[in-house]
Design a protein around this motif. Structure first.
Motif, PDB file in Angstrom:
ATOM      1  N   UNK A   1       0.857  -1.185   0.000  1.00 10.77           N
ATOM      2  CA  UNK A   1       0.000   0.000   0.000  1.00 10.77           C
ATOM      3  C   UNK A   1       0.893   1.235   0.000  1.00 10.77           C
ATOM      4  N   UNK A   2       0.356   2.363  -0.428  1.00 14.64           N
ATOM      5  CA  UNK A   2       1.140   3.593  -0.322  1.00 14.64           C
ATOM      6  C   UNK A   2       1.517   3.850   1.137  1.00 14.64           C
ATOM      7  N   UNK A   3       2.636   4.474   1.365  1.00  6.01           N
ATOM      8  CA  UNK A   3       3.055   4.785   2.735  1.00  6.01           C
ATOM      9  C   UNK A   3       2.166   5.880   3.325  1.00  6.01           C
ATOM     10  N   UNK A   4       1.890   6.918   2.500  1.00  2.00           N
ATOM     11  CA  UNK A   4       1.084   8.052   2.951  1.00  2.00           C
ATOM     12  C   UNK A   4       0.050   8.355   1.875  1.00  2.00           C
TER      13      UNK A   4
ATOM     14  N   UNK B   1      -9.866   2.888   4.625  1.00  2.00           N
ATOM     15  CA  UNK B   1      -9.733   2.515   6.040  1.00  2.00           C
ATOM     16  C   UNK B   1      -9.130   1.116   6.187  1.00  2.00           C
ATOM     17  N   UNK B   2      -9.230   0.298   5.148  1.00  2.00           N
ATOM     18  CA  UNK B   2      -8.673  -1.056   5.202  1.00  2.00           C
ATOM     19  C   UNK B   2      -7.177  -1.089   4.873  1.00  2.00           C
ATOM     20  N   UNK B   3      -6.661  -0.017   4.326  1.00  2.00           N
ATOM     21  CA  UNK B   3      -5.259   0.008   3.928  1.00  2.00           C
ATOM     22  C   UNK B   3      -4.344   0.224   5.137  1.00  2.00           C
ATOM     23  N   UNK B   4      -3.099  -0.178   4.979  1.00  2.00           N
ATOM     24  CA  UNK B   4      -2.118   0.051   6.045  1.00  2.00           C
ATOM     25  C   UNK B   4      -1.468   1.429   5.918  1.00  2.00           C
ATOM     26  N   UNK B   5      -1.871   2.184   4.929  1.00  2.00           N
ATOM     27  CA  UNK B   5      -1.318   3.522   4.698  1.00  2.00           C
ATOM     28  C   UNK B   5      -1.730   4.488   5.802  1.00  2.00           C
TER      29      UNK B   5
ATOM     30  N   UNK C   1     -16.781  15.777   7.327  1.00  2.00           N
ATOM     31  CA  UNK C   1     -16.946  14.638   8.254  1.00  2.00           C
ATOM     32  C   UNK C   1     -16.360  13.340   7.687  1.00  2.00           C
ATOM     33  N   UNK C   2     -16.431  13.159   6.381  1.00  2.00           N
ATOM     34  CA  UNK C   2     -15.872  11.954   5.753  1.00  2.00           C
ATOM     35  C   UNK C   2     -14.348  12.000   5.826  1.00  2.00           C
ATOM     36  N   UNK C   3     -13.775  13.139   5.445  1.00  2.00           N
ATOM     37  CA  UNK C   3     -12.313  13.290   5.532  1.00  2.00           C
ATOM     38  C   UNK C   3     -11.833  13.002   6.958  1.00  2.00           C
ATOM     39  N   UNK C   4     -12.515  13.595   7.935  1.00  2.00           N
ATOM     40  CA  UNK C   4     -12.107  13.417   9.333  1.00  2.00           C
ATOM     41  C   UNK C   4     -12.241  11.967   9.784  1.00  2.00           C
ATOM     42  N   UNK C   5     -13.281  11.286   9.317  1.00  2.00           N
ATOM     43  CA  UNK C   5     -13.523   9.908   9.743  1.00  2.00           C
ATOM     44  C   UNK C   5     -12.477   8.933   9.216  1.00  2.00           C
ATOM     45  N   UNK C   6     -11.959   9.173   8.028  1.00  2.00           N
ATOM     46  CA  UNK C   6     -10.997   8.217   7.458  1.00  2.00           C
ATOM     47  C   UNK C   6      -9.544   8.608   7.687  1.00  2.00           C
ATOM     48  N   UNK C   7      -9.310   9.820   8.174  1.00  2.00           N
ATOM     49  CA  UNK C   7      -7.932  10.282   8.381  1.00  2.00           C
ATOM     50  C   UNK C   7      -7.336   9.729   9.666  1.00  2.00           C
ATOM     51  N   UNK C   8      -6.068   9.358   9.567  1.00  2.00           N
ATOM     52  CA  UNK C   8      -5.300   9.007  10.766  1.00  2.00           C
ATOM     53  C   UNK C   8      -4.775  10.274  11.427  1.00  2.00           C
ATOM     54  N   UNK C   9      -4.541  11.296  10.613  1.00  2.00           N
ATOM     55  CA  UNK C   9      -4.012  12.566  11.083  1.00  2.00           C
ATOM     56  C   UNK C   9      -4.704  13.699  10.341  1.00  2.00           C
ATOM     57  N   UNK C  10      -5.089  14.752  11.064  1.00  2.00           N
ATOM     58  CA  UNK C  10      -5.649  15.956  10.447  1.00  2.00           C
ATOM     59  C   UNK C  10      -4.616  17.067  10.627  1.00  2.00           C
TER      60      UNK C  10
END
Length: 168
Positions: A2-5, A93-97, A139-148
């Motif tokens: 998966x992509x790193x970032x 959300x399933x990716x390890x990125x 809300x979608x961006x925030x829900x799937x982000x690991x970091x904002x």
């Protein structure tokens, strides 16, 4: 693999600029789904929207997203609408990125994108359209982000440094 970032956020938030800088600092390849689409279709994103419609563009975008999620050791920037479908959200959300949402306000994005005709989703009332899109997408961006990351009034180097610190 998966992509790193993966960088997400609205148009004008700096995904391509920040992505290129991150890729350079991490010695990774930079990929941008909009650029991949334009190369694949031999048309600009605007042309696809105008000639084929948004539904056709989103179908191509989903295919490209799934293809790019299979790449490893990349920094991937997504078009603003790419993570909006439930299918895309599940895949992201399933990716390890590490998914980073670049958050920007209307006041700060306006000078960056100029609300010009090359932004098909902003053709009529550009500022109102952008605000409406963001109310639905934030809300979608925030829900799937690991970091904002708040990119308002911050330099490219400050933003990149914050992301690298989170990754360390």
């Amino acid at each position: 693999m998966a992509p790193r970032i993966i960088l997400i956020g609205p148009m004008g938030s700096g995904k391509s600029t920040i992505g290129k800088s991150l890729a350079n600092k991490l010695s990774l390849e930079f990929r941008d789904t909009d650029s991949v689409i334009e190369q694949r279709e031999n048309k600009s994103v605007s042309q696809i929207f105008i000639e084929d419609g948004e539904a056709a563009f989103r179908a191509i975008e989903r295919e490209v997203l799934h293809q790019e999620l299979k790449a490893s050791d990349t920094v991937l920037a997504l078009g603003g609408g790419a993570p909006i479908s439930t299918e895309a959200q599940s895949a992201l959300t399933a990716t390890s990125s590490h998914v980073v949402y670049l958050d920007i306000s209307l006041a700060n994005v306006a000078p960056r994108i100029g609300f010009n005709r090359d932004r098909p989703l902003l053709l009529n009332n550009p500022r109102g359209q952008w605000q409406t899109l963001m109310e639905a997408r934030r809300p979608i961006y925030e829900a799937i982000a690991d970091t904002v990351v708040d990119v308002n009034k911050r330099s490219q180097s400050e933003i990149v440094a914050q992301i690298l610190e989170v990754l360390a």
